[in-house]
Design a protein around this motif. Structure first.
Motif, PDB file in Angstrom:
ATOM      1  N   ALA A 150       0.818  -1.218   0.000  1.00  0.00           N
ATOM      2  CA  ALA A 150       0.000   0.000   0.000  1.00  0.00           C
ATOM      3  C   ALA A 150       0.852   1.268   0.000  1.00  0.00           C
ATOM      4  CB  ALA A 150      -0.916  -0.017   1.228  1.00  0.00           C
ATOM      5  N   PRO A 151       0.279   2.384  -0.484  1.00  0.00           N
ATOM      6  CA  PRO A 151       0.997   3.666  -0.486  1.00  0.00           C
ATOM      7  C   PRO A 151       0.714   4.472   0.778  1.00  0.00           C
ATOM      8  CG  PRO A 151      -1.047   3.928  -1.668  1.00  0.00           C
ATOM      9  CD  PRO A 151      -1.046   2.508  -1.124  1.00  0.00           C
ATOM     10  N   PHE A 152       1.319   5.666   0.873  1.00  0.00           N
ATOM     11  CA  PHE A 152       1.181   6.440   2.121  1.00  0.00           C
ATOM     12  C   PHE A 152      -0.092   7.259   2.182  1.00  0.00           C
ATOM     13  CE2 PHE A 152       2.912   9.890  -0.505  1.00  0.00           C
ATOM     14  CZ  PHE A 152       2.145  10.957  -0.070  1.00  0.00           C
ATOM     15  N   PRO A 177       1.907  -2.280   4.805  1.00  0.00           N
ATOM     16  CA  PRO A 177       1.557  -0.852   4.700  1.00  0.00           C
ATOM     17  C   PRO A 177       2.759  -0.031   4.235  1.00  0.00           C
ATOM     18  CG  PRO A 177       1.342  -1.692   6.974  1.00  0.00           C
ATOM     19  CD  PRO A 177       2.080  -2.714   6.183  1.00  0.00           C
ATOM     20  N   SER A 178       2.491   1.208   3.869  1.00  0.00           N
ATOM     21  CA  SER A 178       3.600   2.123   3.587  1.00  0.00           C
ATOM     22  C   SER A 178       4.387   2.348   4.874  1.00  0.00           C
ATOM     23  CB  SER A 178       3.071   3.461   3.078  1.00  0.00           C
ATOM     24  OG  SER A 178       4.095   4.431   3.157  1.00  0.00           O
ATOM     25  N   GLU A 179       5.695   2.320   4.746  1.00  0.00           N
ATOM     26  CA  GLU A 179       6.554   2.534   5.928  1.00  0.00           C
ATOM     27  C   GLU A 179       6.433   3.972   6.447  1.00  0.00           C
ATOM     28  OE1 GLU A 179       7.291   1.972   2.839  1.00  0.00           O
ATOM     29  OE2 GLU A 179       9.334   2.521   2.270  1.00  0.00           O
ATOM     30  N   THR A 211      11.322  -5.837   1.959  1.00  0.00           N
ATOM     31  CA  THR A 211      10.162  -6.614   2.414  1.00  0.00           C
ATOM     32  C   THR A 211       9.262  -6.917   1.209  1.00  0.00           C
ATOM     33  OG1 THR A 211      10.309  -5.171   4.352  1.00  0.00           O
ATOM     34  CG2 THR A 211       8.422  -6.671   4.260  1.00  0.00           C
ATOM     35  N   VAL A 212       9.078  -5.890   0.358  1.00  0.00           N
ATOM     36  CA  VAL A 212       8.244  -6.075  -0.839  1.00  0.00           C
ATOM     37  C   VAL A 212       8.869  -7.135  -1.747  1.00  0.00           C
ATOM     38  CG1 VAL A 212       7.388  -4.960  -2.950  1.00  0.00           C
ATOM     39  CG2 VAL A 212       7.288  -3.738  -0.764  1.00  0.00           C
ATOM     40  N   ASN A 213      10.180  -7.042  -1.936  1.00  0.00           N
ATOM     41  CA  ASN A 213      10.838  -8.035  -2.810  1.00  0.00           C
ATOM     42  C   ASN A 213      10.626  -9.451  -2.289  1.00  0.00           C
ATOM     43  OD1 ASN A 213      11.680  -6.265  -4.734  1.00  0.00           O
ATOM     44  ND2 ASN A 213      13.638  -5.849  -3.738  1.00  0.00           N
TER      45      ASN A 213
HETATM   46  P1  NAD Z   1       5.455   4.412  -3.640  1.00  0.00           P
HETATM   47  O1  NAD Z   1       5.428   3.787  -4.980  1.00  0.00           O
HETATM   48  O2  NAD Z   1       6.670   5.172  -3.237  1.00  0.00           O
HETATM   49  O3  NAD Z   1       5.233   3.308  -2.485  1.00  0.00           O
HETATM   50  C1  NAD Z   1       4.135   2.445  -2.497  1.00  0.00           C
HETATM   51  C2  NAD Z   1       4.519   1.149  -1.786  1.00  0.00           C
HETATM   52  O4  NAD Z   1       5.566   0.506  -2.514  1.00  0.00           O
HETATM   53  C3  NAD Z   1       5.032   1.332  -0.366  1.00  0.00           C
HETATM   54  O5  NAD Z   1       4.488   0.301   0.429  1.00  0.00           O
HETATM   55  C4  NAD Z   1       6.548   1.187  -0.494  1.00  0.00           C
HETATM   56  O6  NAD Z   1       7.124   0.579   0.641  1.00  0.00           O
HETATM   57  C5  NAD Z   1       6.699   0.266  -1.694  1.00  0.00           C
HETATM   58  N1  NAD Z   1       7.869   0.592  -2.522  1.00  0.00           N
HETATM   59  C6  NAD Z   1       8.359   1.833  -2.811  1.00  0.00           C
HETATM   60  N2  NAD Z   1       9.400   1.732  -3.657  1.00  0.00           N
HETATM   61  C7  NAD Z   1       9.582   0.416  -3.887  1.00  0.00           C
HETATM   62  C8  NAD Z   1      10.510  -0.324  -4.691  1.00  0.00           C
HETATM   63  N3  NAD Z   1      11.457   0.289  -5.396  1.00  0.00           N
HETATM   64  N4  NAD Z   1      10.395  -1.669  -4.714  1.00  0.00           N
HETATM   65  C9  NAD Z   1       9.432  -2.295  -4.014  1.00  0.00           C
HETATM   66  N5  NAD Z   1       8.544  -1.639  -3.233  1.00  0.00           N
HETATM   67  C10 NAD Z   1       8.605  -0.304  -3.184  1.00  0.00           C
HETATM   68  O7  NAD Z   1       4.151   5.342  -3.538  1.00  0.00           O
HETATM   69  P2  NAD Z   1       3.767   6.376  -2.402  1.00  0.00           P
HETATM   70  O8  NAD Z   1       4.670   7.568  -2.498  1.00  0.00           O
HETATM   71  O9  NAD Z   1       3.626   5.694  -1.110  1.00  0.00           O
HETATM   72  O10 NAD Z   1       2.289   6.791  -2.870  1.00  0.00           O
HETATM   73  C11 NAD Z   1       2.032   7.864  -3.749  1.00  0.00           C
HETATM   74  C12 NAD Z   1       1.789   7.360  -5.151  1.00  0.00           C
HETATM   75  O11 NAD Z   1       0.718   6.421  -5.154  1.00  0.00           O
HETATM   76  C13 NAD Z   1       1.361   8.453  -6.110  1.00  0.00           C
HETATM   77  O12 NAD Z   1       2.037   8.264  -7.331  1.00  0.00           O
HETATM   78  C14 NAD Z   1      -0.131   8.225  -6.279  1.00  0.00           C
HETATM   79  O13 NAD Z   1      -0.665   8.698  -7.504  1.00  0.00           O
HETATM   80  C15 NAD Z   1      -0.209   6.742  -6.196  1.00  0.00           C
HETATM   81  N6  NAD Z   1      -1.540   6.286  -5.828  1.00  0.00           N
HETATM   82  C16 NAD Z   1      -2.284   5.719  -6.799  1.00  0.00           C
HETATM   83  C17 NAD Z   1      -3.571   5.306  -6.512  1.00  0.00           C
HETATM   84  C18 NAD Z   1      -4.427   4.707  -7.576  1.00  0.00           C
HETATM   85  O14 NAD Z   1      -5.502   4.243  -7.253  1.00  0.00           O
HETATM   86  N7  NAD Z   1      -4.018   4.681  -8.822  1.00  0.00           N
HETATM   87  C19 NAD Z   1      -4.080   5.472  -5.224  1.00  0.00           C
HETATM   88  C20 NAD Z   1      -3.262   6.045  -4.251  1.00  0.00           C
HETATM   89  C21 NAD Z   1      -1.988   6.459  -4.569  1.00  0.00           C
END
Ligand code: NAD
Length: 485
Positions: A150-152, A177-179, A211-213
Motif C-alpha cells: 500500500a501507499p502512504f 503498509p507504507s513505511e 520486504t516487498v521483494n
Molecule cells: P510508492 O510507490 O513510493 O510506495 C508504495 C509502496 O511501494 C510502499 O508500500 C513502499 O514501501 C513500496 N515501494 C516503494 N518503492 C519500492 C521499490 N522500489 N520496490 C518495491 N517496493 C517499493 O508510492 P507512495 O509515495 O507511497 O504513494 C504515492 C503514489 O501512489 C502516487 O504516485 C499516487 O498517484 C499513487 N496512488 C495511486 C492510486 C491509484 O488508485 N491509482 C491510489 C493512491 C496512490
C-alpha cells in the motif's frame, strides 16, 4: 486503544516485535514530531507470514461464505465504533484533515459492506444440457495466499479495496503498509484481532523495498495488489508476473479537469479547489491540470485563485483547517522545486504557496495552495505527477483541443468536465481515454460497488480493485462438465 510502540508485525494472530535492525522514524508531517519507529522486516518475517497464511488456507476456504462474512459484519461495527480514533491516527501520521481522514475510513467501511455480499457475488454460472444429459458449471474458488502493498496517502482505505473481498472469497492475506504511515494498520489489525478471525487468515508485515521483494519472490503468495507510484507499479507488475503471480498494480496520475464556458462558475471553482487542494493534492484523484476552454478563461483563473488564497492551512487536527501538510520534508522540497521550474519555464504564478507562515507549523511540511497559469501543455510540469497542492492552468479554444491534450498524456486515472451541456458531457465521456470520469464532479472516486478503474500508466493489470473486479481477482474459475447416466 493506543498503538503499540514500536510498530509490530501481526503473524498467525500474534503480535511480534520485528527482528529488523533497520528502523525508520515515522513523523507527524504537521509538527515534525517523531511518532514511532517502523521496522524494515526481513525476508524471513515475510516467510513466517506467508507460512501462517498458507497453513490457514485449507480450513478458511472450507468455512462457508456465509460464516466467513460474519467476521466482516463484526469488523464493520468495530470500524464504525472506532472511526474517530482511527481518523485521528491517520491525520497524525499522514497530515490530512480530520474530516478527510473520516471520509477515508467511510470509504474503507463501504468496501467491507460490499464484501459482505460475497455469498451472492461469488456465485458461478451453470447450464443444463450443454449436450443431451450433460451439465456444465463454472464455480469460483479462492486463489490462495494474497498480499497488498500500500501507499502512504490513504493509510486506512486502500487496503480495504482488496482485503475484505480477498478473505470473504476464502483467501488468506498479508498486508504491507507504507513505511511512512504504519500506525493506522496497527489500529485496524487490533480490530481484526477482535473479530476473532482464525489464526493466519490476516497478517501484517511492516517494511520497505526489501520486504516487498520478499513478498514478490515468495512461492506461497499467489496474488499481489499494489497501489503506489507508476515507476514502482511497473516494476512490481513485471516482477510479480515473472514469478507467476496474479497481479494488479494501480499507479500514479496527472488528472485534468476541463472547464467549459457554460459551466457554473462558483460551483466549478469550488469543486476544482476541493479536488486540487484536498488532502494537500496527495490523492491519486487530485486535479492537477485545468483546461479553461474559450470564454472560461475570463472567469476561471480568478475564481480558483481566490479560493486558493483563502484556504485555511494548518494542522489537520485543528478545527477549521481545510488543508494539511504534505507527507515529508523531501516532498515539500520537491514540490517547491517543481513550482520554481514552472516559473522558470514561462508559467505565470497566480498564487504562490511556497514558504508559508503557519502558526505552530514551523517544523511541518507545509505548502499553501498554488496556482500556475499559462502552463505550456507540452512542458514537464503539465505532464509530471506533482502530488502536492499545485494546480496548473492551460487555455484552449475548444473541447476537442482539451480532449486531444488529455488523450496525449501518459496517465489515465481520472478526468472531469464542468459544463451545462449534455452533448458536451457525452462527447467527453465517450472520447476521453481515461478510466474514471467525472461530469460536474471534481473527485470521481468510484464507490465500493464499482471498480476503481485507472487506465494507461495509471494501471497495470486486467482486474481493478473493489466490487466485481475484486471478486474476479480473488477467485479462480473452475469449470465442471458433468454426466450421470
Ligand atoms: P510508492 O510507490 O513510493 O510506495 C508504495 C509502496 O511501494 C510502499 O508500500 C513502499 O514501501 C513500496 N515501494 C516503494 N518503492 C519500492 C521499490 N522500489 N520496490 C518495491 N517496493 C517499493 O508510492 P507512495 O509515495 O507511497 O504513494 C504515492 C503514489 O501512489 C502516487 O504516485 C499516487 O498517484 C499513487 N496512488 C495511486 C492510486 C491509484 O488508485 N491509482 C491510489 C493512491 C496512490
Amino acid at each position: 486503544m493506543n498503538p503499540p510502540k514500536p510498530i509490530l508485525n501481526y503473524i498467525n494472530n500474534t503480535w511480534h516485535e520485528s527482528a529488523a535492525v533497520n528502523l525508520l522514524d515515522v513523523t507527524n508531517p504537521a509538527t515534525g514530531e517523531v511518532l514511532t519507529q517502523v521496522p524494515l522486516s526481513s525476508a524471513d518475517e515475510v516467510h513466517q507470514a506467508a507460512t501462517a497464511a498458507a497453513s490457514a488456507l485449507d480450513e478458511w476456504r472450507r468455512t462457508p461464505p456465509v460464516q466467513r462474512i460474519q467476521y466482516l459484519f463484526k469488523l464493520k461495527n468495530l470500524l464504525e465504533e472506532n472511526l474517530d480514533n482511527i481518523a485521528q491516527t491517520i491525520t497524525m501520521e499522514c497530515g490530512k484533515t480530520l474530516a478527510e481522514a473520516k471520509g477515508e475510513m467511510r470509504r474503507a467501511i463501504e468496501n467491507v459492506e460490499v464484501a459482505c455480499g460475497i455469498p451472492t457475488l461469488m456465485q458461478g454460472t451453470n447450464l443444463e444440457d450443454i449436450a443431451a444429459g450433460i451439465d456444465e458449471f463454472m464455480i469460483r474458488q479462492p486463489v490462495g495466499v494474497c498480499a497488498v502493498i500500500a501507499p502512504f496517502n490513504f493509510p486506512g482505505m486502500i487496503t480495504f479495496w482488496f482485503l475484505p473481498y480477498a478473505i470473504a472469497c476464502g483467501n488468506t492475506y498479508i498486508v504491507k503498509p507504507s513505511e511512512k504511515v504504519p500506525l493506522t494498520m496497527q489500529k485496524i489489525f487490533q480490530l481484526l484481532e477482535e473479530t476473532g478471525l482464525p489464526e493466519g487468515v490476516v497478517n501484517l508485515v511492516n517494511g520497505g523495498q526489501k520486504t516487498v521483494n520478499a513478498i514478490l519472490e515468495h512461492p506461497e503468495i499467489r496474488a499481489i495488489s499494489f497501489v503506489g507510484s507508476t515507476a514502482t507499479a511497473k516494476a512490481i507488475y513485471a516482477k510479480a508476473a515473472a514469478n507467476g503471480k496474479r497481479v494488479q498494480c494501480q499507479g500514479g496520475a496527472k488528472n485534468p479537469l476541463i472547464v467549459l464556458p457554460d459551466a457554473d462558475p462558483q460551483f466549478t471553482a469550488n469543486a476544482t479547489a476541493d479536488s486540487a487542494f484536498g488532502c494537500a493534492g496527495q490523492r491519486c484523484l487530485a486535479a492537477s491540470l485545468a483546461f479553461a476552454v474559450g470564454g472560461a478563461r475570463d472567469w476561471f483563473p480568478k475564481a480558483i485563485s481566490d479560493i486558493a488564497t483563502d484556504r485555511v492551512v494548518g494542522n489537520g487536527l485543528e478545527d477549521g483547517v481545510q488543508m494539511g501538510p504534505v507527507i515529508t520534508h523531501q516532498s515539500r522540497k520537491r514540490i517547491e522545486g517543481v513550482i520554481q521550474t514552472g516559473i522558470d519555464t514561462g508559467a505565470r504564478v497566480l498564487v504562490d504557496g511556497r514558504y508559508p507562515n503557519i502558526s505552530g507549523g514551523e517544523n511541518g511540511n507545509f505548502i499553501r495552495p498554488t496556482v500556475l497559469g499559462n502552463l505550456n501543455p507540452q512542458g514537464d510540469i503539465a505532464k509530471t505527477e506533482i502530488f502536492g497542492p499545485v494546480l496548473g492552468l492551460i487555455h484552449v479554444e475548444t473541447i476537442d483541443d482539451a480532449i486531444a491534450l488529455i488523450n496525449s498524456g501518459k496517465y489515465g486515472n481520472m478526468a472531469c468536465l464542468f459544463t451545462s451541456s449534455g452533448a458536451s458531457a457525452r462527447k467527453f465521456r465517450y472520447e476521453a481515454q481515461i478510466g474514471n470520469i467525472g461530469i460536474n464532479i471534481g473527485v470521481a472516486a468510484p464507490m465500493a460497488f464499482f471498480p476503481f478503474s485507472g487506465w494507461k500508466d495509471s494501471f497495470f493489470g486486467d482486474l481493478h480493485g473493489q466490487s466485481w473486479d475484486a471478486v474476479d481477482f480473488f477467485t479462480q474459475k473452475k469449470v465442471v462438465v458433468e454426466r450421470w447416466n
